[in-house]
Design a protein around this motif. Sequence first.
Motif, PDB file in Angstrom:
ATOM      1  N   GLY A 113       7.777   6.323 -17.530  1.00 16.38           N
ATOM      2  CA  GLY A 113       7.169   5.147 -18.138  1.00 16.38           C
ATOM      3  C   GLY A 113       5.936   5.530 -18.941  1.00 16.38           C
ATOM      4  N   ARG A 114       5.740   4.865 -20.076  1.00 16.04           N
ATOM      5  CA  ARG A 114       4.648   5.263 -20.968  1.00 16.04           C
ATOM      6  C   ARG A 114       3.297   4.816 -20.420  1.00 16.04           C
ATOM      7  NH1 ARG A 114       6.059   4.320 -27.200  1.00 16.04           N
ATOM      8  NH2 ARG A 114       3.893   5.036 -27.250  1.00 16.04           N
ATOM      9  N   GLN A 156      19.910   8.489 -14.447  1.00 16.72           N
ATOM     10  CA  GLN A 156      18.743   9.232 -13.957  1.00 16.72           C
ATOM     11  C   GLN A 156      18.332   8.769 -12.559  1.00 16.72           C
ATOM     12  OE1 GLN A 156      15.538  10.183 -16.486  1.00 16.72           O
ATOM     13  NE2 GLN A 156      16.729  10.185 -18.386  1.00 16.72           N
ATOM     14  N   VAL A 157      18.413   7.464 -12.341  1.00 14.86           N
ATOM     15  CA  VAL A 157      18.092   6.952 -11.003  1.00 14.86           C
ATOM     16  C   VAL A 157      19.081   7.517  -9.982  1.00 14.86           C
ATOM     17  CG1 VAL A 157      17.981   4.879  -9.561  1.00 14.86           C
ATOM     18  CG2 VAL A 157      17.028   4.846 -11.883  1.00 14.86           C
ATOM     19  N   GLU A 158      20.335   7.557 -10.373  1.00 19.20           N
ATOM     20  CA  GLU A 158      21.365   8.074  -9.474  1.00 19.20           C
ATOM     21  C   GLU A 158      21.077   9.535  -9.116  1.00 19.20           C
ATOM     22  OE1 GLU A 158      24.576   6.624  -7.312  1.00 19.20           O
ATOM     23  OE2 GLU A 158      23.470   5.577  -8.884  1.00 19.20           O
ATOM     24  N   GLY A 159      20.680  10.316 -10.107  1.00 21.99           N
ATOM     25  CA  GLY A 159      20.360  11.715  -9.858  1.00 21.99           C
ATOM     26  C   GLY A 159      19.162  11.874  -8.942  1.00 21.99           C
ATOM     27  N   LEU A 178       0.830  -1.217   0.000  1.00 16.69           N
ATOM     28  CA  LEU A 178       0.000   0.000   0.000  1.00 16.69           C
ATOM     29  C   LEU A 178       0.863   1.266   0.000  1.00 16.69           C
ATOM     30  CD1 LEU A 178      -2.895  -1.028   2.434  1.00 16.69           C
ATOM     31  CD2 LEU A 178      -2.748  -1.291  -0.044  1.00 16.69           C
ATOM     32  N   HIS A 179       2.026   1.189  -0.615  1.00 16.94           N
ATOM     33  CA  HIS A 179       2.878   2.382  -0.740  1.00 16.94           C
ATOM     34  C   HIS A 179       2.109   3.431  -1.554  1.00 16.94           C
ATOM     35  CE1 HIS A 179       6.196   5.036  -1.490  1.00 16.94           C
ATOM     36  NE2 HIS A 179       7.077   4.214  -0.946  1.00 16.94           N
ATOM     37  N   PRO A 180       1.791   4.573  -0.962  1.00 14.97           N
ATOM     38  CA  PRO A 180       0.895   5.525  -1.645  1.00 14.97           C
ATOM     39  C   PRO A 180       1.478   6.085  -2.934  1.00 14.97           C
ATOM     40  CG  PRO A 180       1.887   6.512   0.315  1.00 14.97           C
ATOM     41  CD  PRO A 180       2.231   5.054   0.354  1.00 14.97           C
ATOM     42  N   GLU A 181       2.790   6.217  -3.011  1.00 13.20           N
ATOM     43  CA  GLU A 181       3.386   6.811  -4.202  1.00 13.20           C
ATOM     44  C   GLU A 181       3.392   5.848  -5.385  1.00 13.20           C
ATOM     45  OE1 GLU A 181       7.125   8.630  -3.409  1.00 13.20           O
ATOM     46  OE2 GLU A 181       7.512   9.123  -5.495  1.00 13.20           O
ATOM     47  N   LEU A 218      15.447   2.229  -4.295  1.00 15.39           N
ATOM     48  CA  LEU A 218      14.318   1.701  -5.062  1.00 15.39           C
ATOM     49  C   LEU A 218      13.240   2.764  -5.255  1.00 15.39           C
ATOM     50  CD1 LEU A 218      14.137  -1.872  -3.485  1.00 15.39           C
ATOM     51  CD2 LEU A 218      15.072  -1.221  -5.713  1.00 15.39           C
ATOM     52  N   THR A 219      13.094   3.653  -4.276  1.00  7.59           N
ATOM     53  CA  THR A 219      12.165   4.770  -4.461  1.00  7.59           C
ATOM     54  C   THR A 219      12.611   5.629  -5.639  1.00  7.59           C
ATOM     55  OG1 THR A 219      11.521   4.860  -2.136  1.00  7.59           O
ATOM     56  CG2 THR A 219      11.257   6.885  -3.407  1.00  7.59           C
ATOM     57  N   ALA A 220      13.910   5.916  -5.704  1.00  7.03           N
ATOM     58  CA  ALA A 220      14.424   6.707  -6.822  1.00  7.03           C
ATOM     59  C   ALA A 220      14.184   5.999  -8.148  1.00  7.03           C
ATOM     60  CB  ALA A 220      15.915   6.968  -6.617  1.00  7.03           C
ATOM     61  N   LEU A 221      14.448   4.701  -8.166  1.00  3.13           N
ATOM     62  CA  LEU A 221      14.247   3.915  -9.395  1.00  3.13           C
ATOM     63  C   LEU A 221      12.782   3.960  -9.828  1.00  3.13           C
ATOM     64  CD1 LEU A 221      15.776   0.428 -10.094  1.00  3.13           C
ATOM     65  CD2 LEU A 221      13.360   0.823 -10.496  1.00  3.13           C
ATOM     66  N   LEU A 222      11.892   3.726  -8.874  1.00  3.02           N
ATOM     67  CA  LEU A 222      10.467   3.710  -9.206  1.00  3.02           C
ATOM     68  C   LEU A 222       9.962   5.098  -9.607  1.00  3.02           C
ATOM     69  CD1 LEU A 222       9.453   1.155  -6.518  1.00  3.02           C
ATOM     70  CD2 LEU A 222       8.590   1.051  -8.860  1.00  3.02           C
TER      71      LEU A 222
END
Length: 575
Positions: A244-245, A269-272, A155-158, A233-237
Amino acid sequence: MYKYDHIDQTLVDQRVTQFRDQVERRLNGTLAEEEFRPLRLQNGLYHQRHAYMLRVAIPYGLLSAKQLRTLAFIADKYDRGYGHFTTRQNIQFNWVELEQTPDILAELAKVEMHAIQTSGNCIRNITSDAFAGVAADEYVDPRPICELLRQWSTLHPEFAHLPRKFKFAINGAKEDRTVLLCHDVGIELQKNPSINHGELTANIYAGGGMGRTPILGSLIKQNVPWQVLPSYLTALLRVYNRFGRRDNIYKARIKILVKALGPEEFARQVEGEWAQLHNATKQGKDNFTQAEWERVAKHFTKPNYKILSVLSDEQLQSHAQSKLDANEKIAFTRWLERNVKPHQVPGYACVILSLKPHGTAAPGDATSAQMNAIADLADQYSFGELRVTHEQNLVLADVEQAELLNLWRAAKNYNLVLPNIGLLTDLIACPGGDFCSLANAKSLPIAKAIQERFDDLDYLHDLGDISLNISGCINSCGHHHVGNIGVLGVDKDGEEWYQITLGGDQGNDASIGKVIGPSFYANEIPDVMISIINTYVEQRSTDEPFIETYRRLGVIPFKEAAYKNNGKHSKGAAV
């Protein structure tokens, strides 16, 4: 295994109450189907070809005997006496009634289970190694990290409305038994004295997946300390969620984004994003703490193992000699060879119970009688726990070697000891067109026909390791892309056809299979398999597995054999 605390229990209990109200409003007409649909999907409830299907989460494939008995009870009371274990370590009930689904969820909640996030465009049930914590080749028990990430993602809201569904796999052993590279994110755990002072770290693979565009994941980050996995993983997501399309469902998975950007640019981009997140959250306050680790890890300590001597295969067979007749000796020896795996602790073994009886039930199906029997076996022989494999079998992870014969005899009464693990008939199959509304063709009759054609165990053991995976549509729930032999059901002008792929593989040398050519009619598939297998037998070197022969020879001889005597009705053009 992990035990719910009051937060977990409150969450699932409240969800039952909430869903009961939603179902009541749907039944009395105050909630339209288009309004109800996202609500039921959030609770794992699909409307399939014939009835509602409820998909129940089994986090990282770990079950207690008590939970399995509840699943058996649900199968009897609310379904048709069986359940279907899936390639995502879930279980599905295919014939439930809408008005009874809140009661089913209430039964699940009593034993610390639920169906939350088993569907929808969110982070799905996290999968892992079915031998976690006991595998002889394991260097890190992945279950504490699995559980921490389960709690983090539930149930992660983001991330409740991602572009598409999102799947994690986590492995901590030398051998990959999770199909790590075919997940949206694969987390490879490691403990290396030369890295991060021997602390637990993770290599992150992103952008893998099967389906319409099968791609193996790319390594985008190495040696991530376990404490910072939530922020990384938050950054990645977030990158996926942002870019994502959403305009095209077929191009919405993260694999398409990673492919479009390139793994290096995606990683950059994930790193940033991670750097910004780190600053914005006051030095990563959302990361895991040692206290959190200890809260969870205490549930994954070793059971009360006895001090036992290791028994060799010869000793195990010798022990059985005087107690079995000739046919039983052969069957038991084969079972030891195929269904019994090494264990970390001397004197213990892991046992795979086969849910692939030849030609009599769908792969992965277990009756309520079998589930109750397996629960009893788990209590008697394996500390009351069992595992679900992504190959749709069940595992008793902690069996004393000296008890293997007794276990074999007991499990034999429930048709659970077929010694075909890793062989051609240990095939994976999705429910296909018999149940799934997305399927283009039936999977289960194809699986049954192949199992009936290859019913000779002597021959199967001579063939050795071969994986055969069947999907009823391009969504690939049957993992056909990573089968040494893959079968994909396709629809052409309203008719069911079957496309063959060869050369797929899972594990450390994972590969995506290649389509050999035009598809076949259903009744041609068993003969096509015979042609492919005969080619392998004629061309193999001594003890050479099928996949190695294929990699040495390439697709041509197998393709020529498949179409030489078959494919009279083959139809051009794949999907």
